[in-house]
Design a protein around this motif. Structure first.
Motif, short mmCIF file in Angstrom:
data_model
loop_
_atom_site.label_atom_id
_atom_site.label_comp_id
_atom_site.label_asym_id
_atom_site.label_seq_id
_atom_site.Cartn_x
_atom_site.Cartn_y
_atom_site.Cartn_z
N GLU A 289 22.54 14.38 53.97
CA GLU A 289 23.92 14.25 54.41
C GLU A 289 24.63 13.15 53.60
O GLU A 289 24.00 12.45 52.80
CB GLU A 289 23.96 13.90 55.90
CG GLU A 289 23.23 14.88 56.80
CD GLU A 289 23.94 16.23 56.93
OE1 GLU A 289 25.05 16.37 56.37
OE2 GLU A 289 23.40 17.12 57.61
N TYR A 290 25.92 13.00 53.84
CA TYR A 290 26.71 12.00 53.12
C TYR A 290 26.09 10.61 53.22
O TYR A 290 25.91 9.92 52.21
CB TYR A 290 28.14 11.99 53.68
CG TYR A 290 29.07 11.04 52.96
CD1 TYR A 290 29.75 11.44 51.82
CD2 TYR A 290 29.26 9.74 53.41
CE1 TYR A 290 30.61 10.58 51.14
CE2 TYR A 290 30.11 8.86 52.74
CZ TYR A 290 30.78 9.29 51.62
OH TYR A 290 31.61 8.42 50.95
N GLY A 291 25.73 10.20 54.43
CA GLY A 291 25.15 8.87 54.62
C GLY A 291 23.83 8.68 53.91
O GLY A 291 23.47 7.55 53.55
N ASP A 292 23.11 9.77 53.68
CA ASP A 292 21.82 9.69 52.98
C ASP A 292 22.00 9.53 51.48
O ASP A 292 21.10 8.99 50.80
CB ASP A 292 20.99 10.95 53.24
CG ASP A 292 20.76 11.22 54.71
OD1 ASP A 292 20.55 10.25 55.46
OD2 ASP A 292 20.80 12.40 55.11
N LEU A 293 23.11 10.03 50.93
CA LEU A 293 23.25 10.18 49.49
C LEU A 293 24.30 9.28 48.85
O LEU A 293 24.44 9.27 47.62
CB LEU A 293 23.60 11.65 49.17
CG LEU A 293 22.60 12.70 49.67
CD1 LEU A 293 23.14 14.10 49.44
CD2 LEU A 293 21.26 12.53 48.97
N ILE A 294 25.01 8.49 49.65
CA ILE A 294 26.15 7.76 49.12
C ILE A 294 25.77 6.43 48.45
O ILE A 294 26.52 5.91 47.62
CB ILE A 294 27.20 7.50 50.24
CG1 ILE A 294 28.52 6.99 49.64
CG2 ILE A 294 26.67 6.51 51.27
CD1 ILE A 294 29.14 7.90 48.62
N LYS A 295 24.61 5.88 48.72
CA LYS A 295 24.30 4.52 48.25
C LYS A 295 24.38 4.35 46.74
O LYS A 295 24.93 3.33 46.27
CB LYS A 295 22.95 4.07 48.78
CG LYS A 295 22.65 2.61 48.42
CD LYS A 295 21.46 2.06 49.14
CE LYS A 295 21.12 0.65 48.67
NZ LYS A 295 22.28 -0.28 48.70
N PRO A 296 23.86 5.27 45.90
CA PRO A 296 24.00 5.06 44.45
C PRO A 296 25.45 4.91 44.00
O PRO A 296 25.74 4.14 43.07
CB PRO A 296 23.34 6.31 43.85
CG PRO A 296 22.38 6.76 44.89
CD PRO A 296 23.04 6.46 46.20
N THR A 297 26.35 5.64 44.64
CA THR A 297 27.77 5.52 44.30
C THR A 297 28.30 4.15 44.66
O THR A 297 29.04 3.52 43.89
CB THR A 297 28.59 6.60 45.03
OG1 THR A 297 28.08 7.89 44.69
CG2 THR A 297 30.05 6.53 44.65
N ILE A 298 27.93 3.65 45.85
CA ILE A 298 28.41 2.34 46.28
C ILE A 298 27.83 1.23 45.42
O ILE A 298 28.53 0.29 45.04
CB ILE A 298 28.07 2.12 47.77
CG1 ILE A 298 28.62 3.27 48.62
CG2 ILE A 298 28.63 0.79 48.25
CD1 ILE A 298 30.08 3.60 48.39
N ASP A 299 26.54 1.34 45.08
CA ASP A 299 25.93 0.35 44.20
C ASP A 299 26.64 0.31 42.86
O ASP A 299 26.89 -0.78 42.30
CB ASP A 299 24.45 0.67 43.99
CG ASP A 299 23.61 0.44 45.24
OD1 ASP A 299 24.10 -0.23 46.17
OD2 ASP A 299 22.47 0.93 45.29
N TRP A 300 26.96 1.49 42.32
CA TRP A 300 27.68 1.57 41.04
C TRP A 300 29.05 0.91 41.15
O TRP A 300 29.45 0.11 40.28
CB TRP A 300 27.80 3.02 40.61
CG TRP A 300 28.76 3.26 39.49
CD1 TRP A 300 28.63 2.86 38.20
CD2 TRP A 300 30.04 3.92 39.59
NE1 TRP A 300 29.73 3.26 37.47
CE2 TRP A 300 30.60 3.90 38.30
CE3 TRP A 300 30.72 4.53 40.63
CZ2 TRP A 300 31.85 4.48 38.03
CZ3 TRP A 300 31.96 5.10 40.36
CH2 TRP A 300 32.51 5.06 39.08
N LEU A 301 29.80 1.22 42.20
CA LEU A 301 31.14 0.67 42.36
C LEU A 301 31.11 -0.85 42.51
O LEU A 301 31.94 -1.56 41.94
CB LEU A 301 31.82 1.28 43.59
CG LEU A 301 32.31 2.73 43.45
CD1 LEU A 301 32.77 3.27 44.79
CD2 LEU A 301 33.44 2.83 42.43
#
Length: 337
Positions: A289-301
């Motif tokens: 789900e979104y919550g499972d997969l979003i961390k790499p995007t946030i780390d990048w940002l």
């Protein structure tokens, strides 16, 4: 000899995710673009080629002697499909990225033109046979439909069209998550969201797009697929997932529903007036789900993006027709609340 995939637009968020997926499958990857990415994937099974996708002869030379799969992340109109049809003799399968924005409601309203003609009311989840706009040059969506129809008329037996919704992943020029991340980095303690933060704009992880591209290898794959996360989170749930991934928190304030679109305060990249939810294709296997997969995007940002110069790094997000960071107006409204 290993299978080969050729990616048009390989340096973007979709191209990178697909390249990584196919490396795990043992394929050789040819990643193309106008220039080599500033942060190329370091793997000896990736070959980077610089080529303008509109130069068909140069494209033919780059693809020769042939590839098993061609992914086009940059196919926007009928002329792009004309080129793919012309190159199909060098390709086993063709996969193109379209958009869920091609759907319209019973009154002909679309997401593209919501601020001019009213927000569409789709009446429920959107299947691939839902009504779509007429092809033509007028809007992003009509050009995408023209692209789809030309490809299906000229290379239907070997083509798969993917319709993602609100795409997320590292290396995006349209990182919607910056709406929350910048506020967290700026130390904002409250974040107001329009329409109570309850509406849903279906999200699509680039990892799910990669899964769908891998599924497109099979000849039994449907010619058109919706590619979205298993569930559509609300805007509030998106914000909560981003804060959890960032380890920084603020209070989310759901604002009362108003008739205007976009609203003067609380407008955000997911804050639709009504839900836009797609039926998930069963041709690929969702992996989270979104919550499972979003961390790499946030780390990048949080690690790579320039807080001051974000507009040049996220030009699509910066081009929104309303201000994403009008803190003065937010603070005035929050004081009145």
């Amino acid at each position: 000899m290993s299978n080969r995939i050729f990616i048009i637009g390989g340096g973007g968020q979709i191209g990178r995710a697909v390249a990584l997926k196919f490396l795990t499958l043992g394929w050789n990857v040819i990643s193309s673009g106008r220039k080599v990415p500033s942060e190329p994937i370091n793997n000896d099974r990736i070959r980077y080629v610089t080529v303008d996708r509109h130069d068909t002869q140069r494209m033919r030379e780059a693809i020769s002697p042939g590839v098993d799969l061609l992914l086009d992340c940059l196919s926007f109109d009928e002329s792009d499909s004309n080129q793919l049809v012309e190159l199909q003799d060098l390709v086993g399968r063709i996969c193109v990225i379209s958009s869920a924005s091609v759907y319209m409601d019973d009154q002909g309203r679309t997401l593209d033109e919501a601020s001019d003609f009213g927000f569409p009311d789709f009446g429920g989840p959107l299947n691939i046979d839902h009504r779509i706009v007429e092809p033509g040059p007028a809007t992003y969506s009509t050009r995408k439909v023209a692209m789809e129809l030309r490809l299906l008329s000229g290379a239907a037996e070997k083509s798969t069209i993917l319709r993602p919704c609100a795409i997320y992943g590292p290396h995006s020029k349209h990182a919607r998550e910056w709406f929350f991340v910048k506020r967290l980095l700026d130390g904002r303690k409250q974040i107001p969201l329009a329409y109570e933060g309850k509406t849903r704009f279906h999200t699509t992880s680039v990892k799910h797009i990669a899964q769908a591209v891998a599924a497109a290898i099979e000849s039994a794959t449907p010619s058109t697929m919706n590619v979205v996360d298993p569930q559509a989170p609300t805007t509030r749930e998106i914000g909560e997932a981003i804060m959890s991934a960032a380890g920084v928190y603020a209070e989310i304030i759901g604002l009362p529903v108003v008739d205007e679109y976009p609203p003067s305060v609380g407008a955000n990249p997911w804050g639709l007036k009504r839900d836009m939810i797609c039926v998930v294709s069963n041709a690929y296997s969702p992996i989270g789900e979104y919550g499972d997969l979003i961390k790499p995007t946030i780390d990048w940002l949080m690690s790579d993006l320039d807080l001051v110069d974000w507009k040049s790094e996220l030009p699509v997000l910066a081009a929104y027709p309303f201000s994403l960071f009008d803190y003065e107006k937010e603070d005035e409204l929050l004081r009145n609340l």
